[in-house]
Design a protein around this motif. Structure first.
Motif, mmCIF file in Angstrom:
data_model
loop_
_atom_site.group_PDB
_atom_site.id
_atom_site.type_symbol
_atom_site.label_atom_id
_atom_site.label_comp_id
_atom_site.label_asym_id
_atom_site.label_seq_id
_atom_site.Cartn_x
_atom_site.Cartn_y
_atom_site.Cartn_z
ATOM 1 N N GLN A 1 0.709 -1.239 0.110
ATOM 2 C CA GLN A 1 0.398 -0.111 0.069
ATOM 3 C C GLN A 1 0.979 1.137 0.110
ATOM 4 N N VAL A 2 0.579 2.243 -0.932
ATOM 5 C CA VAL A 2 0.581 2.879 -0.675
ATOM 6 C C VAL A 2 0.076 4.625 -1.054
ATOM 7 N N GLN A 3 0.326 5.236 0.309
ATOM 8 C CA GLN A 3 -0.348 6.262 0.695
ATOM 9 C C GLN A 3 0.536 7.423 -0.010
ATOM 10 N N LEU A 4 -0.185 8.590 -0.519
ATOM 11 C CA LEU A 4 0.227 9.874 -1.282
ATOM 12 C C LEU A 4 -0.299 11.374 -0.921
ATOM 13 N N VAL A 5 0.674 12.506 -0.703
ATOM 14 C CA VAL A 5 -0.158 13.759 -0.091
ATOM 15 C C VAL A 5 1.208 13.927 -0.794
ATOM 16 N N GLU A 6 0.085 14.994 -1.141
ATOM 17 C CA GLU A 6 0.649 16.458 -1.993
ATOM 18 C C GLU A 6 0.486 18.020 -1.450
ATOM 19 N N SER A 7 1.185 18.561 -2.356
ATOM 20 C CA SER A 7 1.348 20.209 -1.379
ATOM 21 C C SER A 7 2.218 20.801 -1.887
ATOM 22 N N GLY A 8 2.330 22.305 -2.598
ATOM 23 C CA GLY A 8 2.626 23.370 -2.756
ATOM 24 C C GLY A 8 1.415 23.825 -3.767
#
Length: 117
Positions: A1-8
């Motif tokens: 499982q991969v969790q991704l969190v974007e920012s910027g």
């Protein structure tokens, strides 16, 4: 499982720059192809860029080629999208994605990019 969190994401004037970041969790990050997609209001989600597991291969949509640069830091489990010379038509929600061979297995929640005239 991969969790991704974007920012910027954010609001920027035309001609300006932003750098998006995508922090990933999971031990498989270093083996995955990572990518960025975007979806503008009323339009389908579209491919922006992708990068292979070691950063040796990158691909871009024609609409962003020469203006956007994708990169990754496997030590930090992070992928970046440097966006320069932004245009109003770049306005969209930008999504980070990951997958074993193509970035479509896991998705982040998205970050809004708005480019004003």
């Amino acid at each position: 499982q991969v969790q991704l969190v974007e920012s910027g994401g954010g609001l920027v004037q035309a001609g300006g720059s932003l750098r998006l970041s995508c922090a990933a969790s999971g031990r498989t990050f270093n083996t995955y192809t990572m990518g960025w997609f975007r979806q503008a209001p009323g339009k389908d989600r579209e491919f922006v860029s992708r990068i292979n597991w070691n950063g040796g291969r990158t691909y871009y949509a024609d609409s962003v080629k020469g203006r956007f640069t994708i990169s990754r830091d496997n030590a930090k489990n992070t992928v970046y999208l440097q966006m320069n010379s932004l245009k109003p038509e770049d306005t969209a929600v930008y999504y980070c994605a990951a997958g074993p061979t193509y970035p479509d297995a896991y998705w982040g929640q998205g970050t809004q990019v708005t480019v004003s005239n």
